[in-house]
Design an enzyme around this catalytic site. Structure first.
Site, PDB file in Angstrom:
ATOM      1  N   HIS A 168      11.311  22.628  43.932  1.00 62.58           N
ATOM      2  CA  HIS A 168      10.483  22.633  45.123  1.00 62.58           C
ATOM      3  C   HIS A 168       9.439  22.602  45.521  1.00 62.58           C
ATOM      4  CE1 HIS A 168      12.864  21.917  49.372  1.00 62.58           C
ATOM      5  NE2 HIS A 168      11.447  21.537  49.671  1.00 62.58           N
ATOM      6  N   GLU A 191      19.958  24.761  45.938  1.00 60.75           N
ATOM      7  CA  GLU A 191      18.704  25.677  44.722  1.00 60.75           C
ATOM      8  C   GLU A 191      18.457  27.176  46.091  1.00 60.75           C
ATOM      9  OE1 GLU A 191      15.176  24.096  47.298  1.00 60.75           O
ATOM     10  OE2 GLU A 191      16.482  22.256  46.347  1.00 60.75           O
ATOM     11  N   ARG A 204      15.790  16.179  49.245  1.00 58.67           N
ATOM     12  CA  ARG A 204      16.634  17.069  49.457  1.00 58.67           C
ATOM     13  C   ARG A 204      17.764  17.164  48.447  1.00 58.67           C
ATOM     14  NH1 ARG A 204      13.604  19.506  51.714  1.00 58.67           N
ATOM     15  NH2 ARG A 204      13.127  20.051  54.170  1.00 58.67           N
TER      16      ARG A 204
HETATM   17  C1  8YV Z   1       9.343  23.291  51.831  1.00 58.60           C
HETATM   18  C2  8YV Z   1       9.927  21.144  52.689  1.00 58.60           C
HETATM   19  O1  8YV Z   1       9.144  23.167  50.970  1.00 58.60           O
HETATM   20  O2  8YV Z   1       8.980  20.561  54.189  1.00 58.60           O
HETATM   21  C3  8YV Z   1       9.805  20.755  53.670  1.00 58.60           C
HETATM   22  O3  8YV Z   1      11.118  19.621  54.734  1.00 58.60           O
HETATM   23  O4  8YV Z   1      10.923  21.307  52.148  1.00 58.60           O
HETATM   24  C4  8YV Z   1       8.831  21.650  52.722  1.00 58.60           C
HETATM   25  O5  8YV Z   1       7.582  21.471  52.324  1.00 58.60           O
HETATM   26  C5  8YV Z   1       9.487  24.191  52.673  1.00 58.60           C
HETATM   27  O6  8YV Z   1       9.898  23.932  54.101  1.00 58.60           O
HETATM   28  C6  8YV Z   1       8.619  25.251  53.093  1.00 58.60           C
HETATM   29  O7  8YV Z   1       8.643  25.671  53.833  1.00 58.60           O
END
Ligand code: 8YV
Length: 316
Positions: A282, A264, A235
């Site tokens: 991301h 972001e 993150r």
């Molecule tokens: C995704 C993420 O970009 O799993 C996570 O925590 O950050 C990513 O896999 C996001 O949640 C897609 O919905």
């Protein structure tokens, strides 16, 4: 009557869209709506579930405006954008999508590490812009070998361990740090600072949230040093982004491969201007297979909840 759910964000594959629109009365919104927006106020009282992404999450204000809410399903493994304590207090269930994305996220961490260390975007640009044909200097693009170097993994959970397994195949020595004890205690450094001092590259795989916010600060960045490489697939909040930018600018850190950012999709202009960084939007889990499996697991959780069955992947 189908249960009403609010679907936030915009990453839903067609088959997930199809399944949720069949099973639920879906209200799609790209971002978190505000109370007072007429389209939202008209439906808020009946919403029983929220399907959201790992980055959009839900806010306390949204939760407060949904009196019938009893499940938040996160399409992602990270739940740092969800106020877990508040939801627990209100008895609202939370689910996420662990495991199904681990391999693809770990593959991406390795991709980003290799691209950063081997300076892939610069080399690609060199060919495209005619630098190679014109015999322009290439010395600044020469890389250092991986074999025999030390990769430090921060956060040795499912994803961290999967990254470590892959990096061993490149002849890298693995060390790691996380606050709680983990497997292979002989590989665990005594502190994050010690890990940064011992490592040639740090790969950030820890969860986001208050516990890890700003963990990679100036001292850690400087300990990694002018020959060091920082890879972040975790993150943006885990890194002091301002300290990172200045260290990259004045050579106190060698290079960085960043898939995640503090705000972001905003990326600081100063980062865009640097040649010693590789930047991606991301996309750790952005494969057809992982996204399909994440979507399916999210749908399975919602279906189980509304059928009164045990949740496949509850959080907490
Ligand atoms: C995704 C993420 O970009 O799993 C996570 O925590 O950050 C990513 O896999 C996001 O949640 C897609 O919905």
């Amino acid at each position: 009557m189908k249960p009403s759910i609010l679907v936030l964000g915009s990453v839903w594959s067609n088959d997930v869209r199809e399944q949720i629109t069949q099973a639920f009365d879906c209200h799609f919104m790209a971002a978190i709506p505000q109370a007072g927006e007429p389209a939202f106020d008209a439906i808020a009282h009946g919403i029983r579930g929220v399907l959201t992404t790992g980055t959009v999450g839900v806010t306390p204000a949204l939760v407060a405006s949904l009196p019938a809410l009893d499940i938040v399903t996160v399409h992602g493994v990270g739940v740092d954008a969800v106020p877990l304590a508040l939801l627990a207090e209100k008895g609202i269930h939370v689910t996420n999508t662990p495991d199904v994305l681990t391999d693809d996220v770990a593959d991406f961490a390795v991709t980003l590490l290799l691209s950063t260390v081997r300076r892939l975007p610069l080399l690609d640009r060199h060919v495209r812009t005619g630098g190679w044909a014109a015999k322009a200097p290439m010395a600044h693009m020469q890389a250092r070998a991986l074999k025999g170097k030390v990769a430090g993994i921060v956060g040795f959970g499912r994803i961290g361990q999967a990254v470590a397994g892959r990096l061993q195949g490149f002849g890298l020595q693995i060390r790691y740090y996380q606050r709680s004890p983990g497997p292979a205690p002989e590989q665990r450094s005594d502190s994050l600072l010690a890990l940064a001092q011992e490592s040639d590259m740090l790969v950030l795989c820890m969860p986001g949230g208050a516990d890890t916010e700003g963990m990679i600060d100036q001292a850690i960045i400087e300990a990694l040093g002018p020959e060091g490489t920082l890879i972040n697939i975790a993150r943006g909040t885990v890194v002091d982004e301002a300290a990172l930018v200045t260290a990259l600018q004045d050579g106190r850190l060698g290079a960085a491969g960043l898939d995640v950012f503090e705000h972001e999709p905003q990326v600081p202009d100063a980062l865009l201007a640097l040649d010693n960084v590789v930047l991606t939007p991301h996309v750790g889990s952005f494969t057809f297979e992982a996204r399909r499996a994440m979507g399916q697991l999210a749908v399975d959780n919602l279906r189980a909840h509304f059928a009164g069955k045990p949740l496949p992947t509850p959080v907490g």
